[in-house]
Design an enzyme around this catalytic site. Structure first.
Site, PDB file in Angstrom:
ATOM      1  CG  HIS A   1     -46.697  39.900  18.609  1.00  0.00           C
ATOM      2  ND1 HIS A   1     -46.809  38.605  19.033  1.00  0.00           N
ATOM      3  CD2 HIS A   1     -46.050  40.546  19.615  1.00  0.00           C
ATOM      4  CE1 HIS A   1     -46.258  38.475  20.227  1.00  0.00           C
ATOM      5  NE2 HIS A   1     -45.790  39.638  20.607  1.00  0.00           N
TER       6      HIS A   1
ATOM      7  CE1 TYR B   1     -46.009  36.299  23.247  1.00  0.00           C
ATOM      8  CE2 TYR B   1     -47.889  36.144  24.725  1.00  0.00           C
ATOM      9  CZ  TYR B   1     -46.904  36.893  24.124  1.00  0.00           C
ATOM     10  OH  TYR B   1     -46.813  38.236  24.415  1.00  0.00           O
TER      11      TYR B   1
END
Length: 274
Positions: A104, A46
């Site tokens: 992830h 992110y």
């Protein structure tokens, strides 16, 4: 803490930070913490861990009151890279540990075997860098590999896209059978479900917003949710979903909306979905 050294389960409600950058994420996290959010979800990819860390530090909320999640990016799955990358994340987040660390996405092309990265993640936990470990975007087959590597009891959650239009029942049922929590991301389907007539009718009956109805639906099914927003009114409204209870009939109406509509399916990352 229970006496077998296993931390308590993950909170049902948190604040997501996907796609939020710079001052926008600082403001969102600070406002969220001010309103009473205590669970924050971020990820290495992110590019906002440092800003999340700054917002937490400036909020004045004690670290012990918070539940912070981050996710290891695919470049860092190798045994010699995972722990150093998590230490980097901790430095950015200004903390000596996170509460939950997830893998992830599956390793592209299985470049790093599941057993290797799950082993490295378990090592990070043993070192006290993270209190819990888990996975994200894993299908049933990959969950089975992760369980074979570290045991189901070690896997706190599988964080997956899950909303009324993609209810992911096969995966959710398998996770439940193993005692693994499901965390729903994109619970509002990028806002698509909040204009659904069936959900609008339920919202009207409760004097609630459609977003509150959808978040309450997911939590009532036992899933954790991590909605994000940059608007104070929405952050505040989403929090109220925790007080909303839907009837069995309303839950059934939302169950009927499933249409297998997947919104996140990045080529090269996605597994063969169930």
């Amino acid at each position: 803490m229970s006496n077998d050294n296993t931390p308590s389960p993950i909170p049902a409600f948190g604040l997501g930070t996907f796609r939020l950058k710079g001052q926008v994420v600082i403001d969102s996290v600070k406002t969220g913490l001010e309103l009473g959010y205590r669970t924050i979800d971020t990820a290495q990819i992110y590019g906002n861990e440092a800003e999340v860390g700054q917002a937490i530090a400036e909020s004045g909320v004690a670290r012990g009151e918070l539940f912070v999640t981050t996710k290891i990016w695919t470049d860092n799955y190798a045994k010699d890279k995972l722990v150093p990358s998590l230490k980097d994340s901790l430095a950015k987040l200004r903390t000596d540990h996170v509460d939950l660390t997830l893998i992830h996405w599956p390793s592209p092309g299985n470049a790093v075997p599941v057993a290797e990265f799950m082993g490295a993640l378990a090592e990070a936990k043993a070192q006290g860098l993270t209190q819990r470990i888990g996975v994200s975007n894993f299908n049933v087959a990959l969950m089975k590999e992760a369980i074979a590597a570290v045991g189901a009891a070690q896997i706190a959650t599988n964080q997956v896209e899950l909303h009324p239009y993609l209810q992911n029942r096969k995966l959710a049922e398998f996770a439940k059978s193993q005692g693994i929590h499901i965390t729903s991301y994109m619970t509002l389907a990028y806002g698509k479900v909040i204009h659904d007539p069936a959900i609008e009718a339920i919202a009207k009956a409760h004097g609630a917003t459609t977003a509150q109805v959808v978040l309450a639906w997911a939590m009532q099914l036992g899933y954790a949710v991590i909605p994000s927003s940059t608007k104070r009114v929405n952050l505040e409204g989403n929090l109220k979903a925790r007080q909303l209870r839907l009837s069995d009939a309303e839950m059934a109406q939302i169950a009927a909306l499933d249409r297998g509509e997947r919104l996140t399916d990045p080529a090269g990352l996605s597994p063969a979905w169930d």
